[in-house]
Design a protein around this motif. Structure first.
Motif, short mmCIF file in Angstrom:
data_model
loop_
_atom_site.label_atom_id
_atom_site.label_comp_id
_atom_site.label_asym_id
_atom_site.label_seq_id
_atom_site.Cartn_x
_atom_site.Cartn_y
_atom_site.Cartn_z
N ALA A 97 77.46 -34.08 48.00
CA ALA A 97 78.22 -33.73 49.20
C ALA A 97 79.55 -33.10 48.80
O ALA A 97 80.05 -32.21 49.49
N SER A 98 80.12 -33.53 47.69
CA SER A 98 81.37 -32.99 47.18
C SER A 98 81.16 -32.55 45.73
O SER A 98 80.59 -33.30 44.94
N VAL A 99 81.65 -31.36 45.39
CA VAL A 99 81.48 -30.84 44.04
C VAL A 99 82.15 -31.76 43.00
O VAL A 99 81.69 -31.87 41.87
N GLN A 100 83.21 -32.45 43.41
CA GLN A 100 83.91 -33.36 42.50
C GLN A 100 83.03 -34.56 42.11
O GLN A 100 83.30 -35.22 41.12
N SER A 101 82.03 -34.84 42.89
CA SER A 101 81.13 -35.97 42.61
C SER A 101 80.12 -35.65 41.50
O SER A 101 79.49 -36.56 40.96
N LEU A 102 79.97 -34.37 41.17
CA LEU A 102 79.00 -34.00 40.14
C LEU A 102 79.55 -34.32 38.75
O LEU A 102 80.66 -33.92 38.41
N PRO A 103 78.80 -35.05 37.94
CA PRO A 103 79.27 -35.38 36.59
C PRO A 103 79.08 -34.21 35.63
O PRO A 103 78.30 -33.29 35.89
N ALA A 104 79.78 -34.26 34.52
CA ALA A 104 79.62 -33.24 33.48
C ALA A 104 78.40 -33.53 32.61
O ALA A 104 77.87 -32.63 31.96
N ARG A 105 77.96 -34.77 32.62
CA ARG A 105 76.84 -35.18 31.77
C ARG A 105 76.02 -36.24 32.52
O ARG A 105 76.58 -37.09 33.20
N ILE A 106 74.69 -36.17 32.37
CA ILE A 106 73.82 -37.19 32.97
C ILE A 106 72.92 -37.78 31.89
O ILE A 106 72.72 -37.19 30.83
N ILE A 107 72.40 -38.95 32.21
CA ILE A 107 71.40 -39.60 31.35
C ILE A 107 70.09 -39.58 32.13
O ILE A 107 70.00 -40.15 33.22
N LEU A 108 69.11 -38.89 31.58
CA LEU A 108 67.79 -38.81 32.19
C LEU A 108 66.83 -39.64 31.36
O LEU A 108 66.67 -39.40 30.17
N THR A 109 66.24 -40.64 31.99
CA THR A 109 65.26 -41.49 31.31
C THR A 109 63.89 -41.18 31.88
O THR A 109 63.69 -41.26 33.09
N VAL A 110 62.98 -40.81 31.01
CA VAL A 110 61.60 -40.51 31.39
C VAL A 110 60.77 -41.71 30.95
O VAL A 110 60.73 -42.04 29.77
#
Length: 170
Positions: free
Chosen positions: A92-105
């Motif tokens: 909803a807000s661009v500031q909420s987007l992180p620079a890095r994510i952890i994706l677990t498959v």
């Protein structure tokens, strides 16, 4: 008293079939029970949890993290290829987007097949190499580095290669 050819003495019990048949039935049950007991003692039942209260609290925390993703208006579009994954994250807000994510498959039944990827953002798109995934149902879990929010999705590969994860639809 005369003995004829038809009057021969009966064979001893151990040479007759019926006693062995009657002994074989309970003997089979004893052998099967012994094998079952050996299997039960030698194998680990990973489904049993020692501390149910602690596990319950962890479930509540997980639900809170999914709710936090919903509050931030997060949604993800995953594109899965044979050796590559792409995640488009929106909020909803661009500031909420992180620079890095952890994706677990995660494979629901094969523990050794799980993968954890740390993906960096390039204009809201996270991408990276992926070890080939076998045919079957796979779970995808997306979190930020601080693990303050979480989103979960699932797909049956190879037929579902585009997945939309939206916590507001949960």
């Amino acid at each position: 008293m005369s003995i004829t050819l038809n009057d021969k003495p009966p064979a001893p019990w151990y040479r007759q079939g019926w006693p062995w048949f009657l002994i074989a039935l309970p003997a089979t049950a004893v052998i099967a029970g012994t094998i079952t007991a050996i299997i039960a003692v030698r194998t680990f039942d990973g489904m049993v949890v020692d501390d149910y209260y602690k596990e319950g609290k962890a479930i509540v925390q997980t639900l809170g993290r999914v709710e936090r993703a919903h509050e931030l208006g997060l949604a993800a579009q995953l594109s899965i290829r044979s050796d590559f994954i792409r995640v488009e994250l929106s909020a909803a807000s661009v500031q909420s987007l992180p620079a890095r994510i952890i994706l677990t498959v995660i494979h629901p039944t094969r523990d050794g097949a799980d993968q954890e990827l740390v993906l960096d953002s390039v204009q809201g798109v996270f991408a990276g190499p992926l070890a080939p995934l076998s045919t079957g149902r796979w779970l995808f879990q997306i979190e930020d580095e601080s693990r303050s929010w979480r989103m979960n999705g699932a797909a049956y590969l190879p037929t579902e290669t585009e997945i939309r994860i939206d916590p507001s639809n949960s």
